[in-house]
Design an enzyme around this catalytic site. Structure first.
Site, PDB file in Angstrom:
ATOM      1  N   ASN A 123       0.844  -1.193   0.000  1.00 43.97           N
ATOM      2  CA  ASN A 123       0.000   0.000   0.000  1.00 43.97           C
ATOM      3  C   ASN A 123       0.878   1.240   0.000  1.00 43.97           C
ATOM      4  O   ASN A 123       1.950   1.265   0.606  1.00 43.97           O
ATOM      5  CB  ASN A 123      -0.901   0.013   1.242  1.00 43.97           C
ATOM      6  CG  ASN A 123      -1.781   1.249   1.306  1.00 43.97           C
ATOM      7  OD1 ASN A 123      -2.517   1.544   0.369  1.00 43.97           O
ATOM      8  ND2 ASN A 123      -1.713   1.986   2.401  1.00 43.97           N
ATOM      9  N   HIS A 125       1.023   5.060   1.250  1.00 43.44           N
ATOM     10  CA  HIS A 125       0.376   5.912   2.252  1.00 43.44           C
ATOM     11  C   HIS A 125       1.079   7.269   2.320  1.00 43.44           C
ATOM     12  O   HIS A 125       2.322   7.321   2.345  1.00 43.44           O
ATOM     13  CB  HIS A 125       0.431   5.244   3.627  1.00 43.44           C
ATOM     14  CG  HIS A 125      -0.229   6.052   4.695  1.00 43.44           C
ATOM     15  ND1 HIS A 125      -1.595   6.178   4.802  1.00 43.44           N
ATOM     16  CD2 HIS A 125       0.297   6.816   5.700  1.00 43.44           C
ATOM     17  CE1 HIS A 125      -1.894   6.968   5.826  1.00 43.44           C
ATOM     18  NE2 HIS A 125      -0.763   7.361   6.388  1.00 43.44           N
ATOM     19  N   SER A 152       5.031   6.608   2.199  1.00 44.24           N
ATOM     20  CA  SER A 152       5.589   5.293   2.514  1.00 44.24           C
ATOM     21  C   SER A 152       4.900   4.215   1.687  1.00 44.24           C
ATOM     22  O   SER A 152       3.697   4.301   1.431  1.00 44.24           O
ATOM     23  CB  SER A 152       5.382   4.959   4.001  1.00 44.24           C
ATOM     24  OG  SER A 152       5.888   5.970   4.848  1.00 44.24           O
ATOM     25  N   ASP A 161      -2.422   0.644   8.183  1.00 48.64           N
ATOM     26  CA  ASP A 161      -1.127   1.281   7.921  1.00 48.64           C
ATOM     27  C   ASP A 161      -0.041   0.818   8.888  1.00 48.64           C
ATOM     28  O   ASP A 161       0.807   1.608   9.320  1.00 48.64           O
ATOM     29  CB  ASP A 161      -1.264   2.810   7.987  1.00 48.64           C
ATOM     30  CG  ASP A 161      -2.263   3.352   6.978  1.00 48.64           C
ATOM     31  OD1 ASP A 161      -2.375   2.768   5.892  1.00 48.64           O
ATOM     32  OD2 ASP A 161      -2.943   4.348   7.291  1.00 48.64           O
TER      33      ASP A 161
END
Length: 232
Positions: A123, A125, A152, A161
């Site tokens: 992912n 972020h 990130s 996260d």
């Protein structure tokens, strides 16, 4: 193909989206230019009119939209997360990607969905994790005394996260600018760090399987996350 294996074949990537898809467009452009050894096998959206879907369709990439129930007594209602995950899981198993990329995907996924995925998930972020998990990261940074901000790329887990951070890109914070201006600067970093991270995965430099299993990293690599200073 495992993402831990260096191969001359392109890395098969599925992308989950919810919005405009600017990061998806970067991956499409890099794929078409031959600068990123990937094949985007499909794009899944949980938002019916997400422009990311249009971006994919314009270049012939398969798409699947799971936003509203289409049949039965609940037809027309927005899908709950469990219903979305059931459809998305079936689609991913059909596509059989080597890597699943969440790029602007705005729902929290369950542990069952993540663990049953045919491929590891990463992912993107917009903060320097572990700082500022969740939403409104740019405004929260401006309200802080932080001198650095950025984005990130991390391994997806069921905790929001919280997975292992693989890479980060950083810039200096100007506390006189607006959240919108800061967001625009961070987005430029996103467009560099995401394809760079996928390139490292494709070439076996970042071995997500080994990272998830907490086995020894490649000896010549520095400790994760790998960081880029991309201030402008």
């Amino acid at each position: 193909m495992s993402v831990s294996t260096v191969s001359t074949n392109p890395l098969k990537v599925a992308v989950l989206v919810s919005g405009s898809g600017s990061n998806l467009q970067v991956l499409i452009d890099a794929m078409q230019a031959g600068s990123l050894p990937i094949e985007i096998v499909g794009v899944i959206s949980n938002v019916k009119d997400a422009y990311a879907v249009t971006r994919a369709q314009q270049v012939g990439i398969a798409t699947a939209v799971f936003s509203h129930i289409t049949e039965g007594e609940n037809a027309g209602k927005r899908m709950g997360i469990k219903t979305f995950e059931r459809h998305a899981s079936a689609q991913l198993n059909d596509w059989q990607p080597d890597l699943v990329v969440l790029a602007g995907f705005m729902r929290v996924l369950s542990d069952d969905f993540i663990s049953s995925s045919p491929a590891p998930m990463i992912n993107l972020h917009p903060s320097l994790l572990p700082k500022y998990k969740g939403l409104d990261t740019h405004q929260r940074v401006l309200q802080s005394s932080d001198v650095h901000h950025g984005c990130s790329v991390h391994v997806v887990t069921a905790e929001l996260d919280a997975g292992q951070v693989l890479t980060q890109a950083m810039l200096a914070v100007d506390h006189s600018e607006s959240a919108q201006a800061l967001q625009a600067r961070v987005q430029k970093l996103e467009h560099q760090v995401l394809p760079w991270t996928i390139l490292l995965i494709a070439h076996g430099v970042l071995d997500i399987k080994a990272i998830n299993e907490q086995t020894a990293a490649t000896a010549y690599l520095p400790e994760l996350p790998l960081k880029l200073w991309l201030d402008s």
